[in-house]
Design a protein around this motif. Structure first.
Motif, mmCIF file in Angstrom:
data_model
loop_
_atom_site.group_PDB
_atom_site.id
_atom_site.type_symbol
_atom_site.label_atom_id
_atom_site.label_comp_id
_atom_site.label_asym_id
_atom_site.label_seq_id
_atom_site.Cartn_x
_atom_site.Cartn_y
_atom_site.Cartn_z
ATOM 1 N N ASP A 82 107.609 56.983 41.846
ATOM 2 C CA ASP A 82 107.446 57.830 40.656
ATOM 3 C C ASP A 82 106.051 57.704 40.046
ATOM 4 O O ASP A 82 105.541 58.660 39.470
ATOM 5 C CB ASP A 82 108.471 57.443 39.585
ATOM 6 N N LEU A 83 105.469 56.534 40.150
ATOM 7 C CA LEU A 83 104.150 56.267 39.577
ATOM 8 C C LEU A 83 103.364 55.406 40.550
ATOM 9 O O LEU A 83 103.758 54.269 40.836
ATOM 10 C CB LEU A 83 104.284 55.542 38.233
ATOM 11 N N ALA A 84 102.273 55.962 41.079
ATOM 12 C CA ALA A 84 101.417 55.223 42.014
ATOM 13 C C ALA A 84 100.076 54.949 41.347
ATOM 14 O O ALA A 84 99.445 55.866 40.805
ATOM 15 C CB ALA A 84 101.214 56.023 43.295
ATOM 16 N N MET A 85 99.656 53.704 41.400
ATOM 17 C CA MET A 85 98.368 53.316 40.834
ATOM 18 C C MET A 85 97.427 52.996 41.990
ATOM 19 O O MET A 85 97.614 52.005 42.702
ATOM 20 C CB MET A 85 98.548 52.135 39.887
ATOM 21 N N LEU A 86 96.445 53.863 42.173
ATOM 22 C CA LEU A 86 95.485 53.743 43.271
ATOM 23 C C LEU A 86 94.092 53.689 42.633
ATOM 24 O O LEU A 86 93.313 54.616 42.717
ATOM 25 C CB LEU A 86 95.613 54.941 44.213
ATOM 26 N N ARG A 87 93.800 52.584 42.001
ATOM 27 C CA ARG A 87 92.615 52.519 41.155
ATOM 28 C C ARG A 87 91.500 51.696 41.794
ATOM 29 O O ARG A 87 91.719 50.607 42.305
ATOM 30 C CB ARG A 87 92.983 51.935 39.790
ATOM 31 N N ASN A 88 90.299 52.262 41.733
ATOM 32 C CA ASN A 88 89.107 51.599 42.244
ATOM 33 C C ASN A 88 89.249 51.222 43.722
ATOM 34 O O ASN A 88 88.839 50.144 44.152
ATOM 35 C CB ASN A 88 88.795 50.358 41.389
ATOM 36 N N LEU B 9 100.000 60.043 39.956
ATOM 37 C CA LEU B 9 98.999 59.182 40.585
ATOM 38 C C LEU B 9 97.934 58.839 39.553
ATOM 39 O O LEU B 9 97.429 59.719 38.856
ATOM 40 C CB LEU B 9 98.346 59.901 41.766
ATOM 41 N N VAL B 10 97.577 57.554 39.475
ATOM 42 C CA VAL B 10 96.512 57.103 38.583
ATOM 43 C C VAL B 10 95.375 56.568 39.443
ATOM 44 O O VAL B 10 95.592 55.736 40.328
ATOM 45 C CB VAL B 10 97.001 55.991 37.630
ATOM 46 N N VAL B 11 94.154 57.048 39.186
ATOM 47 C CA VAL B 11 92.981 56.582 39.925
ATOM 48 C C VAL B 11 92.042 55.840 38.976
ATOM 49 O O VAL B 11 92.286 55.756 37.765
ATOM 50 C CB VAL B 11 92.251 57.748 40.627
ATOM 51 N N GLY B 12 90.939 55.318 39.528
ATOM 52 C CA GLY B 12 90.011 54.532 38.743
ATOM 53 C C GLY B 12 89.024 55.370 37.948
ATOM 54 O O GLY B 12 88.867 56.573 38.173
ATOM 55 N N GLU B 13 88.337 54.716 37.028
ATOM 56 C CA GLU B 13 87.431 55.414 36.114
ATOM 57 C C GLU B 13 86.290 56.132 36.830
ATOM 58 O O GLU B 13 85.805 57.160 36.349
ATOM 59 C CB GLU B 13 86.843 54.423 35.111
ATOM 60 N N SER B 14 85.836 55.593 37.933
ATOM 61 C CA SER B 14 84.707 56.201 38.644
ATOM 62 C C SER B 14 85.160 57.115 39.779
ATOM 63 O O SER B 14 84.354 57.509 40.616
ATOM 64 C CB SER B 14 83.793 55.099 39.207
ATOM 65 N N GLU B 15 86.440 57.472 39.788
ATOM 66 C CA GLU B 15 86.993 58.240 40.897
ATOM 67 C C GLU B 15 87.499 59.608 40.437
ATOM 68 O O GLU B 15 87.999 59.758 39.319
ATOM 69 C CB GLU B 15 88.129 57.459 41.558
ATOM 70 N N SER B 16 87.367 60.589 41.305
ATOM 71 C CA SER B 16 87.850 61.940 41.035
ATOM 72 C C SER B 16 88.279 62.578 42.351
ATOM 73 O O SER B 16 87.717 62.291 43.405
ATOM 74 C CB SER B 16 86.752 62.782 40.389
ATOM 75 N N LEU B 17 89.288 63.428 42.270
ATOM 76 C CA LEU B 17 89.772 64.124 43.465
ATOM 77 C C LEU B 17 89.252 65.559 43.537
ATOM 78 O O LEU B 17 89.628 66.314 44.434
ATOM 79 C CB LEU B 17 91.307 64.162 43.478
ATOM 80 N N SER B 18 88.376 65.924 42.622
ATOM 81 C CA SER B 18 87.998 67.329 42.469
ATOM 82 C C SER B 18 87.356 67.923 43.716
ATOM 83 O O SER B 18 87.492 69.117 43.976
ATOM 84 C CB SER B 18 87.053 67.490 41.274
ATOM 85 N N ARG B 19 86.654 67.132 44.504
ATOM 86 C CA ARG B 19 85.970 67.658 45.684
ATOM 87 C C ARG B 19 86.724 67.367 46.978
ATOM 88 O O ARG B 19 86.191 67.613 48.070
ATOM 89 C CB ARG B 19 84.558 67.078 45.767
ATOM 90 N N LEU B 20 87.927 66.866 46.850
ATOM 91 C CA LEU B 20 88.701 66.494 48.026
ATOM 92 C C LEU B 20 89.852 67.463 48.249
ATOM 93 O O LEU B 20 90.365 68.077 47.307
ATOM 94 C CB LEU B 20 89.254 65.067 47.862
ATOM 95 N N LYS B 21 90.273 67.573 49.502
ATOM 96 C CA LYS B 21 91.434 68.387 49.847
ATOM 97 C C LYS B 21 92.661 67.478 49.832
ATOM 98 O O LYS B 21 92.837 66.642 50.712
ATOM 99 C CB LYS B 21 91.253 69.015 51.224
ATOM 100 N N THR B 22 93.478 67.634 48.823
ATOM 101 C CA THR B 22 94.657 66.775 48.677
ATOM 102 C C THR B 22 95.847 67.605 48.218
ATOM 103 O O THR B 22 95.714 68.776 47.870
ATOM 104 C CB THR B 22 94.419 65.662 47.631
ATOM 105 N N GLY B 23 97.010 66.961 48.187
ATOM 106 C CA GLY B 23 98.206 67.607 47.671
ATOM 107 C C GLY B 23 98.436 67.322 46.207
ATOM 108 O O GLY B 23 99.533 67.569 45.690
#
Length: 280
Positions: free
Chosen positions: A213-219, A246-260
């Motif tokens: 339900d909640l995945a933490m994939l940070r840094n 999904l929670v990612v790290g402060e310096s991370e973004s999915l904006s330029r990636l192809k994801t679901g």
């Protein structure tokens, strides 16, 4: 012997390839000083004359791979890192999830748990929520690629700056969930029982974890190239429920990636494109 002088370009390239093969992490010449510093300790411990000798050891002795992985992976973390993430979990995600999933068990995955601070932060947050909502149930699985760091995390004994920072920011939590012993502050047995630690390489297909339900994939993503980032994200996504967070790290973004995943707010993403109300 000056070990650095033994690292010719071919040896450095071969070691970078081993890092990628076993972890998915991309390294290049800019990362060599960091890698060399970490490997140098192992060379001295094994009384090896130089990096070529260690390279041969990696290729001839498979059991050395685990030690190699422990050396090359980064384990920087802290309790309640990025406070606004934990504010979101405590005051937005958990209330909404609990309202919409009465009777279900919340499944949290700390996907790169390092020494366990993130997983135990999640457990403390859930315990605080459960104290107000006794029917709330949850489970946490915490994973990492390093056997050494998983062993440390599962023991749940902390000392130094991380526990001191927690004492300063949330003294009541230290009083409630830790006990001081000769080796440091130990996580209570009840809290440790809420977290299961497992070894997983996120760059490979993830098995035995599902319905998260909640995945933490940070840094984590910062250590991969774009192809590796997309592969890791897809591996994690497949273990998540549709519309899970999904929670990612402060310096991370999915904006330029192809994801679901779709963007919900800074650092927070959703799996899939299902309409929902805010929160969970």
């Amino acid at each position: 012997m000056d070990i650095d002088h033994e690292a010719d370009p071919a040896t450095r390239t071969a070691l970078f390839e081993h890092v990628y093969r076993h972890t998915g992490i991309v390294m290049n010449e800019r990362k060599w000083p960091m890698l060399a510093g970490r490997l140098r300790r192992r060379l001295h411990a094994l009384a090896l004359p130089g990096y070529p000798a260690y390279l041969r050891l990696l290729e001839e002795r498979p059991q050395e791979i685990d030690d190699f992985i422990d050396l090359v992976t980064t384990n920087e973390t802290s309790f309640f890192r990025t406070p606004r993430v934990w504010e979101y979990v405590a005051h937005d995600f958990l209330p909404h999830w609990h309202r919409r999933n009465a009777g279900a068990v919340l499944r949290i995955w700390s996907a790169a748990s390092s020494s366990g601070e993130e997983a135990y932060s999640a457990a403390m947050t859930c315990e605080e929520f459960r104290s107000v909502h006794p029917a709330f149930r949850y489970s946490i699985v915490a994973t990492d690629i390093s056997d050494e760091i998983l062993g440390k995390a599962s023991r749940g004994i902390f000392q130094g700056r991380n526990i001191e920072a927690l004492k300063a920011s949330r003294p009541a939590f230290v009083e409630k969930y830790f006990s001081l012993g000769t080796d440091g502050y130990s996580v209570s047995a009840a809290l440790r029982a809420r977290v299961a630690f497992r070894k997983i390489n996120l760059h490979q297909a993830v098995r035995a974890i599902e319905d998260v339900d909640l995945a933490m994939l940070r840094n984590v993503l910062i250590y991969f190239d774009s192809t590796g980032q997309e592969q890791v994200l897809e591996n994690v996504r497949r273990a998540m429920k549709l519309d899970a967070v999904l929670v990612v790290g402060e310096s991370e973004s999915l904006s330029r990636l192809k994801t679901g995943f779709r963007f919900e707010q800074p650092l927070i993403y959703r799996n899939g494109k299902v309409a929902h109300d805010s929160g969970a």
